[in-house]
Design an enzyme around this catalytic site. Structure first.
Site, PDB file in Angstrom:
ATOM      1  N   CYS A   2      21.146 -23.610  12.712  1.00 14.58           N
ATOM      2  CA  CYS A   2      22.452 -22.963  12.776  1.00 14.58           C
ATOM      3  C   CYS A   2      22.999 -22.776  11.364  1.00 14.58           C
ATOM      4  CB  CYS A   2      23.480 -23.735  13.573  1.00 14.58           C
ATOM      5  SG  CYS A   2      22.983 -24.090  15.249  1.00 14.58           S
ATOM      6  N   ARG A  28      18.613 -19.322   9.623  1.00 15.86           N
ATOM      7  CA  ARG A  28      18.821 -20.667  10.166  1.00 15.86           C
ATOM      8  C   ARG A  28      18.843 -20.669  11.690  1.00 15.86           C
ATOM      9  NH1 ARG A  28      21.029 -23.706   5.709  1.00 15.86           N
ATOM     10  NH2 ARG A  28      21.624 -25.347   7.117  1.00 15.86           N
ATOM     11  N   TRP A  70      20.962 -21.726  16.545  1.00 17.86           N
ATOM     12  CA  TRP A  70      19.625 -22.078  17.035  1.00 17.86           C
ATOM     13  C   TRP A  70      19.888 -23.179  18.060  1.00 17.86           C
ATOM     14  CZ3 TRP A  70      16.484 -26.435  17.281  1.00 17.86           C
ATOM     15  CH2 TRP A  70      15.137 -26.196  17.602  1.00 17.86           C
ATOM     16  N   ASN A  96      27.115 -27.105  12.519  1.00 18.17           N
ATOM     17  CA  ASN A  96      25.662 -27.212  12.348  1.00 18.17           C
ATOM     18  C   ASN A  96      25.332 -28.706  12.359  1.00 18.17           C
ATOM     19  OD1 ASN A  96      23.580 -27.154   9.407  1.00 18.17           O
ATOM     20  ND2 ASN A  96      22.925 -27.028  11.515  1.00 18.17           N
ATOM     21  N   GLY A  97      24.377 -29.103  13.196  1.00 16.58           N
ATOM     22  CA  GLY A  97      24.006 -30.518  13.280  1.00 16.58           C
ATOM     23  C   GLY A  97      23.994 -30.959  14.739  1.00 16.58           C
ATOM     24  N   GLU A 451      -3.295 -25.144   9.212  1.00 11.64           N
ATOM     25  CA  GLU A 451      -2.316 -24.143   8.785  1.00 11.64           C
ATOM     26  C   GLU A 451      -2.600 -22.785   9.453  1.00 11.64           C
ATOM     27  OE1 GLU A 451       0.460 -23.893   7.685  1.00 11.64           O
ATOM     28  OE2 GLU A 451       0.641 -21.863   6.938  1.00 11.64           O
ATOM     29  N   LYS A 455      -0.103 -20.753  11.949  1.00 14.74           N
ATOM     30  CA  LYS A 455       0.328 -19.373  11.677  1.00 14.74           C
ATOM     31  C   LYS A 455       0.039 -18.501  12.891  1.00 14.74           C
ATOM     32  CE  LYS A 455       2.278 -19.554   8.940  1.00 14.74           C
ATOM     33  NZ  LYS A 455       2.818 -20.408   7.906  1.00 14.74           N
ATOM     34  N   GLU A 458       2.559 -19.464  15.789  1.00 14.85           N
ATOM     35  CA  GLU A 458       3.980 -19.174  15.678  1.00 14.85           C
ATOM     36  C   GLU A 458       4.304 -17.696  15.723  1.00 14.85           C
ATOM     37  OE1 GLU A 458       6.083 -20.608  12.145  1.00 14.85           O
ATOM     38  OE2 GLU A 458       4.313 -20.372  10.926  1.00 14.85           O
ATOM     39  N   HIS A 474     -16.373 -34.716  19.988  1.00 14.94           N
ATOM     40  CA  HIS A 474     -15.857 -35.910  20.654  1.00 14.94           C
ATOM     41  C   HIS A 474     -14.872 -35.568  21.773  1.00 14.94           C
ATOM     42  CE1 HIS A 474     -17.947 -38.499  17.860  1.00 14.94           C
ATOM     43  NE2 HIS A 474     -17.495 -37.750  16.870  1.00 14.94           N
ATOM     44  N   LYS A 566      14.018 -20.362  10.234  1.00 16.45           N
ATOM     45  CA  LYS A 566      13.376 -20.549   8.931  1.00 16.45           C
ATOM     46  C   LYS A 566      13.691 -21.921   8.358  1.00 16.45           C
ATOM     47  CE  LYS A 566      11.228 -18.829   5.276  1.00 16.45           C
ATOM     48  NZ  LYS A 566       9.764 -18.846   5.439  1.00 16.45           N
TER      49      LYS A 566
HETATM   50  C1  AGP Z   1       6.217 -22.188   8.554  1.00 18.73           C
HETATM   51  O1  AGP Z   1       5.471 -21.086   8.909  1.00 18.73           O
HETATM   52  C2  AGP Z   1       6.943 -22.790   9.630  1.00 18.73           C
HETATM   53  N1  AGP Z   1       7.887 -21.870  10.185  1.00 18.73           N
HETATM   54  C3  AGP Z   1       7.466 -24.210   9.496  1.00 18.73           C
HETATM   55  O2  AGP Z   1       6.398 -25.013   9.887  1.00 18.73           O
HETATM   56  C4  AGP Z   1       7.983 -24.716   8.139  1.00 18.73           C
HETATM   57  O3  AGP Z   1       6.957 -24.766   7.221  1.00 18.73           O
HETATM   58  C5  AGP Z   1       8.616 -26.113   8.326  1.00 18.73           C
HETATM   59  O4  AGP Z   1       9.692 -26.031   9.196  1.00 18.73           O
HETATM   60  C6  AGP Z   1       9.044 -26.732   7.013  1.00 18.73           C
HETATM   61  O5  AGP Z   1      10.060 -25.996   6.399  1.00 18.73           O
HETATM   62  P1  AGP Z   1      10.436 -26.226   4.887  1.00 18.73           P
HETATM   63  O6  AGP Z   1       9.246 -25.871   4.066  1.00 18.73           O
HETATM   64  O7  AGP Z   1      11.607 -25.317   4.645  1.00 18.73           O
HETATM   65  O8  AGP Z   1      10.789 -27.677   4.725  1.00 18.73           O
END
Ligand code: AGP
Length: 571
Positions: A2, A28, A70, A96-97, A451, A455, A458, A474, A566
């Site tokens: 948020c 946010r 959010w 926010n929080g 990673e 990607k 998401e 395993h 983000k």
């Molecule tokens: C990245 O593609 C993601 N959306 C997410 O995992 C992100 O890397 C994670 O929330 C950490 O964010 P930060 O780097 O702003 O701390």
């Protein structure tokens, strides 16, 4: 998550001006948004500000607060959108929080006859203020009382109908005040008003403020006024989409330039910081603390540091409680936003155990940067797509640089990968038909496997699993059926990687190899590098392009994937 943004000015401003500031915080969260003003206006919408900003009726006010959400407590509905108000719609609040003891507070307020309209934790705030003002407290004393008895995290703006005052309070969630020519702006971060002013004051925990059109006061939780000076900040240029279809592809294509800028900066303006951190990590155990993509960069970074003889480990920030840091530990937080709450909480715990705190961030002046004794900025410029790409590459490169390795040829290598993006586009048209994708790696390649899978998940919403190749047999190999795509990251024909890859092939998997020596699978992407470390960083870029084109083929909302934000500013 948020974002909150408020303005209080001597001359009227339009609702559009308020929303333009809020729009800058959209990263946010973008489930819903809303605003309230001193003229009595209260507007809420489901969806993102960008989709509505031109359709909102224009009105003018001298005080306004706004919020982009959010969802945490309560679904994505108009009732749950902020601002929230009390029973008599006298107080309006954006937050926010998370108020962790909201149920307890809510039950108490319900027993006193308050009627709640939402399922949010936030709504307890205006009712709490209403209740205590009704019982004779001033608004300021009710705020002090709230800070005292509430548990959890908050950055809150509160305004009273028809009044030109904004009350603000903060614990853990970020809050910053900006000085304007004719008043004040107040927001979750400086980016909300960085186009208007560069003079700011950051709030510390358990502080509150009373702001009118001409003046402001900041107080500790006992009501003692605190003297704080404005600081000025500089800000990178703002990004726009230009001719690109999505920020994600623009940001991937920017990687070589961003890496060149980073190397220059590490060699020059950030040289002293690099030297100091390098000395620290030679005599201390390194513990990287990060989430998501930044964690994967850290995991890759631990291999780089261990190779240089440095004792390093990485922990997902929300699991930090399982680790022991002490004064002999150098905790390095890795974060794009510098605002991730899980990381902030881990750093608070690390600080309490006397660990040295350093960080690698992208957003300057962020909370994590301010919490660190030493901080490296990776200079990637603004990253707008929710999925992190150029910042991942920068984080990995910065850690590799810290290990003492040479990274001058990385820029050229990334260039050569990006030049071949059409090859990846073609294969992604195949991959997009998959229900599941498995990504295999070993050692450094494991970090990349995780990673690349993240990607893919998401932004394409295809289930993907990033695995240690040797671990597959395993259990997970039971899921391999004919036609299941397996992306295998193979450097220099690594025998273990080849065996694991063959084992899936024997069960009918389609192999997509990211390699530096051709592998006879369904498809190869050959990265032209004999340098193992640079190969793995470049493999990240290949994975980003795979995810991008797969999501594009599926018509996904690439820059703003569902359910994500983000900057993850809640636990
Ligand atoms: C990245 O593609 C993601 N959306 C997410 O995992 C992100 O890397 C994670 O929330 C950490 O964010 P930060 O780097 O702003 O701390």
């Amino acid at each position: 998550m948020c974002g909150i943004f408020g303005m209080i000015r001597q001359s009227p401003f339009s609702s559009n001006e308020l929303l333009q500031g809020l729009k800058r915080l959209e990263y946010r969260g973008y489930d819903s948004f809303g605003f309230a003003s001193n003229t009595g206006e209260l507007t809420k919408h489901i969806g993102s500000i960008s989709d509505f900003i031109d359709k909102i009726n224009q009105s003018e006010a001298t005080t306004g607060i706004s919020h982009t959400r959010w969802a945490t407590h309560g679904g994505v509905t108009l009732q749950n959108s902020h601002p929230h108000s009390d029973c008599n719609e006298r107080f309006f609040v954006v937050h926010n929080g998370i108020i962790e003891n909201y149920e307890e507070l809510k039950n108490e307020l319900l027993s006193r006859g308050h009627v709640f309209k939402s399922q949010t934790d936030t709504e307890v705030i205006p009712h709490f203020i209403e209740e205590h003002v009704k019982s004779g407290l001033s608004i300021e004393d009710a705020i002090k009382m709230f800070i005292k008895i509430s548990k959890g995290t908050f950055a809150v703006l509160l305004m009273e109908k028809n009044k030109n005052i904004i009350y603000a309070m903060k614990r853990d969630s970020p809050l910053v005040l900006g000085l304007m020519k004719d008043g004040f702006a107040i927001a979750s971060d400086i980016y909300a008003f960085s186009n208007i002013t560069n003079r700011v004051i950051f709030f510390d925990d358990n502080e509150y403020a009373i702001i009118n059109q001409n003046d402001f006061g900041i107080y500790d939780s006992y009501g003692k006024q605190i003297k704080k000076d404005f600081m000025t900040f500089s800000w990178n240029k703002e990004e726009n989409l230009g001719n690109y279809e999505h920020y994600m592809i623009k940001e991937i294509i920017e990687e070589p330039v961003a890496i060149e800028r980073l190397i220059n900066s590490l060699n020059n303006e950030q040289h002293d910081t690099v030297e100091k951190i390098s000395s620290l990590i030679k005599i201390r155990k390194v513990l990287f603390v990060a989430c998501g993509t930044a964690y994967h960069a850290s995991l890759l970074g631990t291999s780089f540091l261990r190779f240089a003889g440095i004792n390093a480990d990485a922990v997902i920030a929300s699991e930090y409680q399982n680790y022991m840091a002490d004064k002999n530990t150098c905790v390095i937080a890795v974060s794009q936003s510098g605002e991730t709450m899980d990381v902030i909480k881990a750093l608070q715990a690390a600080r309490a155990s006397s660990a040295v705190i350093c960080s690698i961030v992208n957003v300057p002046h962020s909370t994590i940067e301010r919490m660190s004794s030493l901080s490296i900025n990776i200079k990637a410029g603004q990253e707008i797509c929710v999925a992190s790409t150029k910042v991942f590459t920068g984080q990995a490169a910065a850690i590799l640089y810290l290990s003492g390795a040479k990274i001058v040829t990385l820029q050229k290598l990334l260039d050569s990968v990006i030049k071949q993006k059409d090859v990846i586009k073609k294969i992604s048209e195949d991959l997009c038909k998959a229900r599941d994708i498995y990504v295999l790696g070993k050692s450094e390649g494991y970090a990349l496997a995780r990673e690349i899978a993240l990607k893919i998940k998401e932004i394409s919403y295809i289930h993907a699993e990033g695995m240690m190749a040797g671990e597959l047999k395993h259990g997970t190999i039971a899921l391999i059926e004919p036609g299941v795509p397996v992306i295998s990251i193979i450097f220099n024909n690594n025998e273990d990687m080849i065996s694991s890859t063959k084992e899936t092939e024997a069960r009918g998997a389609d192999i997509f190899a990211i390699t530096n020596k051709p592998y006879p699978g369904k498809w190869n992407f050959v990265i032209d590098s004999e340098d193992k470390k640079l190969f793995f960083i470049a493999a990240g870029t290949v994975g980003q392009l795979i995810a991008y084109y797969t999501a594009k083929a599926l018509g996904r909302p690439i820059d703003k994937p569902r359910n994500l934000a983000k900057s993850v500013t809640v636990k």
